[in-house]
Design a protein around this motif. Structure first.
Motif, PDB file in Angstrom:
ATOM      1  N   ALA A  42       4.642  14.222   2.063  1.00  0.00           N
ATOM      2  CA  ALA A  42       5.204  13.010   2.173  1.00  0.00           C
ATOM      3  C   ALA A  42       4.523  11.884   1.335  1.00  0.00           C
ATOM      4  O   ALA A  42       3.362  11.702   1.759  1.00  0.00           O
ATOM      5  CB  ALA A  42       5.651  11.590   3.933  1.00  0.00           C
ATOM      6  N   THR A  43       5.460  10.765   1.086  1.00  0.00           N
ATOM      7  CA  THR A  43       4.728   9.464   0.820  1.00  0.00           C
ATOM      8  C   THR A  43       5.678   8.199   0.885  1.00  0.00           C
ATOM      9  O   THR A  43       6.515   8.864   1.423  1.00  0.00           O
ATOM     10  CB  THR A  43       4.812   9.460  -0.808  1.00  0.00           C
ATOM     11  OG1 THR A  43       4.690  10.697  -1.440  1.00  0.00           O
ATOM     12  CG2 THR A  43       4.455   8.335  -1.461  1.00  0.00           C
ATOM     13  N   LEU A  44       4.979   7.205   1.441  1.00  0.00           N
ATOM     14  CA  LEU A  44       5.119   6.224   2.349  1.00  0.00           C
ATOM     15  C   LEU A  44       4.923   4.783   1.725  1.00  0.00           C
ATOM     16  O   LEU A  44       3.440   4.785   1.433  1.00  0.00           O
ATOM     17  CB  LEU A  44       4.989   6.128   4.048  1.00  0.00           C
ATOM     18  CG  LEU A  44       5.625   5.254   4.439  1.00  0.00           C
ATOM     19  CD1 LEU A  44       6.193   5.779   5.729  1.00  0.00           C
ATOM     20  CD2 LEU A  44       4.364   4.312   4.825  1.00  0.00           C
ATOM     21  N   GLU A  54       6.875  -3.627   6.103  1.00  0.00           N
ATOM     22  CA  GLU A  54       8.798  -2.956   5.853  1.00  0.00           C
ATOM     23  C   GLU A  54       8.049  -1.757   4.462  1.00  0.00           C
ATOM     24  O   GLU A  54       6.926  -1.931   3.704  1.00  0.00           O
ATOM     25  CB  GLU A  54       8.923  -4.450   4.902  1.00  0.00           C
ATOM     26  CG  GLU A  54       9.962  -4.074   4.080  1.00  0.00           C
ATOM     27  CD  GLU A  54      10.908  -5.164   3.025  1.00  0.00           C
ATOM     28  OE1 GLU A  54      12.002  -4.050   2.756  1.00  0.00           O
ATOM     29  OE2 GLU A  54      10.640  -6.253   3.539  1.00  0.00           O
ATOM     30  N   SER A  55       8.281  -0.556   5.129  1.00  0.00           N
ATOM     31  CA  SER A  55       7.957   0.880   4.662  1.00  0.00           C
ATOM     32  C   SER A  55       9.318   1.422   4.148  1.00  0.00           C
ATOM     33  O   SER A  55      10.413   1.006   4.472  1.00  0.00           O
ATOM     34  CB  SER A  55       7.869   1.214   6.032  1.00  0.00           C
ATOM     35  OG  SER A  55       6.318   0.967   6.595  1.00  0.00           O
ATOM     36  N   HIS A  56       9.146   1.826   2.944  1.00  0.00           N
ATOM     37  CA  HIS A  56      10.095   2.503   2.469  1.00  0.00           C
ATOM     38  C   HIS A  56       9.692   4.039   2.258  1.00  0.00           C
ATOM     39  O   HIS A  56       8.262   4.112   1.940  1.00  0.00           O
ATOM     40  CB  HIS A  56       9.978   1.765   1.142  1.00  0.00           C
ATOM     41  CG  HIS A  56      10.962   0.448   0.960  1.00  0.00           C
ATOM     42  ND1 HIS A  56      11.820  -0.325   0.888  1.00  0.00           N
ATOM     43  CD2 HIS A  56       9.875  -0.675   1.407  1.00  0.00           C
ATOM     44  CE1 HIS A  56      12.017  -0.698   1.231  1.00  0.00           C
ATOM     45  NE2 HIS A  56      10.439  -1.582   1.099  1.00  0.00           N
ATOM     46  N   TYR A  57      10.294   4.835   2.341  1.00  0.00           N
ATOM     47  CA  TYR A  57       9.801   6.636   2.286  1.00  0.00           C
ATOM     48  C   TYR A  57      11.245   7.618   1.887  1.00  0.00           C
ATOM     49  O   TYR A  57      12.465   6.791   2.497  1.00  0.00           O
ATOM     50  CB  TYR A  57       8.981   7.172   3.389  1.00  0.00           C
ATOM     51  CG  TYR A  57       9.872   6.629   4.575  1.00  0.00           C
ATOM     52  CD1 TYR A  57      11.032   7.625   5.207  1.00  0.00           C
ATOM     53  CD2 TYR A  57       9.671   5.358   5.430  1.00  0.00           C
ATOM     54  CE1 TYR A  57      11.061   7.143   6.457  1.00  0.00           C
ATOM     55  CE2 TYR A  57      10.351   4.787   6.115  1.00  0.00           C
ATOM     56  CZ  TYR A  57      11.123   5.963   7.491  1.00  0.00           C
ATOM     57  OH  TYR A  57      11.706   5.525   8.295  1.00  0.00           O
ATOM     58  N   GLN A  88       0.863  -1.525   0.097  1.00  0.00           N
ATOM     59  CA  GLN A  88       0.173  -0.287  -0.179  1.00  0.00           C
ATOM     60  C   GLN A  88       1.035   1.812  -0.045  1.00  0.00           C
ATOM     61  O   GLN A  88       1.397   0.713   0.661  1.00  0.00           O
ATOM     62  CB  GLN A  88      -0.822   0.073   0.852  1.00  0.00           C
ATOM     63  CG  GLN A  88      -0.323   0.307   2.549  1.00  0.00           C
ATOM     64  CD  GLN A  88      -0.989  -0.224   3.805  1.00  0.00           C
ATOM     65  OE1 GLN A  88      -1.632  -1.107   3.621  1.00  0.00           O
ATOM     66  NE2 GLN A  88      -0.729  -0.073   4.758  1.00  0.00           N
ATOM     67  N   THR A  89       0.529   2.444  -0.801  1.00  0.00           N
ATOM     68  CA  THR A  89       0.784   3.671  -0.762  1.00  0.00           C
ATOM     69  C   THR A  89      -0.197   4.597  -0.068  1.00  0.00           C
ATOM     70  O   THR A  89      -0.820   4.789  -0.474  1.00  0.00           O
ATOM     71  CB  THR A  89       1.471   3.927  -1.965  1.00  0.00           C
ATOM     72  OG1 THR A  89       1.976   2.904  -3.007  1.00  0.00           O
ATOM     73  CG2 THR A  89       2.476   5.316  -2.296  1.00  0.00           C
ATOM     74  N   ASN A  90       0.276   5.202   0.938  1.00  0.00           N
ATOM     75  CA  ASN A  90       0.131   6.321   2.521  1.00  0.00           C
ATOM     76  C   ASN A  90       1.005   7.694   0.915  1.00  0.00           C
ATOM     77  O   ASN A  90       1.362   7.843   1.311  1.00  0.00           O
ATOM     78  CB  ASN A  90       0.336   6.171   2.992  1.00  0.00           C
ATOM     79  CG  ASN A  90      -0.027   5.388   4.007  1.00  0.00           C
ATOM     80  OD1 ASN A  90      -0.879   4.538   3.345  1.00  0.00           O
ATOM     81  ND2 ASN A  90       0.049   5.011   5.062  1.00  0.00           N
ATOM     82  N   GLN A  91      -0.409   8.944   0.838  1.00  0.00           N
ATOM     83  CA  GLN A  91       0.009   9.932   0.343  1.00  0.00           C
ATOM     84  C   GLN A  91      -0.011  10.875   1.423  1.00  0.00           C
ATOM     85  O   GLN A  91      -1.213  11.283   1.953  1.00  0.00           O
ATOM     86  CB  GLN A  91       0.044  10.071  -0.966  1.00  0.00           C
ATOM     87  CG  GLN A  91      -0.267  11.981  -1.385  1.00  0.00           C
ATOM     88  CD  GLN A  91       1.359  12.198  -1.750  1.00  0.00           C
ATOM     89  OE1 GLN A  91       2.249  11.576  -2.693  1.00  0.00           O
ATOM     90  NE2 GLN A  91       1.923  13.464  -1.190  1.00  0.00           N
ATOM     91  N   TYR A  92       0.210  11.497   2.548  1.00  0.00           N
ATOM     92  CA  TYR A  92      -0.004  11.994   3.342  1.00  0.00           C
ATOM     93  C   TYR A  92       0.207  14.311   3.153  1.00  0.00           C
ATOM     94  O   TYR A  92       0.443  14.201   1.803  1.00  0.00           O
ATOM     95  CB  TYR A  92       1.074  12.266   4.375  1.00  0.00           C
ATOM     96  CG  TYR A  92       0.973  11.056   4.917  1.00  0.00           C
ATOM     97  CD1 TYR A  92       0.063  10.445   6.319  1.00  0.00           C
ATOM     98  CD2 TYR A  92       2.022  10.216   4.981  1.00  0.00           C
ATOM     99  CE1 TYR A  92       0.215   9.203   6.210  1.00  0.00           C
ATOM    100  CE2 TYR A  92       1.850   8.407   4.837  1.00  0.00           C
ATOM    101  CZ  TYR A  92       1.241   8.437   6.160  1.00  0.00           C
ATOM    102  OH  TYR A  92       1.556   6.600   6.580  1.00  0.00           O
ATOM    103  N   TYR A  93      -0.606  14.286   3.856  1.00  0.00           N
ATOM    104  CA  TYR A  93      -1.284  15.495   2.829  1.00  0.00           C
ATOM    105  C   TYR A  93      -1.139  16.523   4.742  1.00  0.00           C
ATOM    106  O   TYR A  93      -1.590  16.229   5.654  1.00  0.00           O
ATOM    107  CB  TYR A  93      -2.860  15.807   2.567  1.00  0.00           C
ATOM    108  CG  TYR A  93      -2.801  15.446   1.853  1.00  0.00           C
ATOM    109  CD1 TYR A  93      -2.957  16.034   0.559  1.00  0.00           C
ATOM    110  CD2 TYR A  93      -2.633  13.751   1.329  1.00  0.00           C
ATOM    111  CE1 TYR A  93      -2.310  15.469  -1.157  1.00  0.00           C
ATOM    112  CE2 TYR A  93      -2.313  13.163  -0.756  1.00  0.00           C
ATOM    113  CZ  TYR A  93      -2.334  13.606  -1.426  1.00  0.00           C
ATOM    114  OH  TYR A  93      -3.046  13.792  -1.968  1.00  0.00           O
TER     115      TYR A  93
END
Length: 195
Positions: free
Chosen positions: A121-123, A142-145, A34-39
């Motif tokens: 940010a994107t994670l 396991e997260s990538h940013y 999953q990809t989270n785009q934060y605002y």
């Protein structure tokens, strides 16, 4: 619809993550990326310890907009609206953000009025999850940013006290020091600020 999430979290080394992944491989029934785009808007959410994100899950036709408002160290109110993934993907690409009414009202209750919402940010997370028992969901992330990778164990529970016992027992068995991590969004924000 607001949902109160009760959870315990701990950062892991790669070795600890691999050991837990091996130990619990028989219970993991779900594997997703999953990809989270934060605002945010002028750090109003960050200053309120809240988070607003669009989440897209690989291979799924719907995505989510979620507002997270912490209630305590282990409890977070989440307000989530599902929308077509295609629409959310377009919003991300075109830098558009339209607040769903439920989230707008919840923010206003917190005294937050967002005007110019912009990405911060994107994670991307590769997630394994499975039930340890009916009231206890075990998650390995396991997260990538921003060129970084980190590992985390999460346990979503119905009963905080019972859940804490199980969580600490798992950490203890693997010699993992209990340390509540800063949230994924804060880690991603710090990393993107450094870049």
């Amino acid at each position: 619809m607001p949902h109160l999430e009760k959870e315990y979290k701990n950062l892991l080394t790669r070795e600890q993550y691999d050991a837990l992944k091996e130990e619990f491989k028989s219970i993991f029934t779900k594997e997703i990326t999953q990809t989270n785009q934060y605002y945010d808007c002028h750090q109003q959410l960050e200053n309120n310890r809240s988070a607003l994100r669009i989440r897209l899950i690989e291979g799924q036709s719907t995505g989510e907009i979620t507002l997270k408002i912490p209630q305590s160290d282990c409890e977070v109110i989440e307000i989530t609206e599902e929308l077509p993934a295609e629409q959310l993907q377009w919003w991300i690409e075109e830098d558009i953000f339209l607040l769903p009414t439920s989230i707008k009202l919840a923010l206003e209750e917190q005294g937050i009025h967002l005007s110019n919402i912009s990405p911060t940010a994107t994670l991307t997370t590769h997630r394994l999850e499975g039930k340890l028992n009916p009231g206890c969901l075990l998650v390995l992330d396991e997260s990538h940013y921003s060129g970084q990778t980190d590992y985390e164990i999460e346990m979503e529970v119905e009963d905080l006290e019972k859940g804490r016992e199980i969580f600490l027992e798992i950490l203890n068995r693997h010699g993992i020091e209990p340390l509540k991590p800063i949230s994924k969004i804060r880690r991603a924000l710090r990393a993107s600020e450094k870049n």
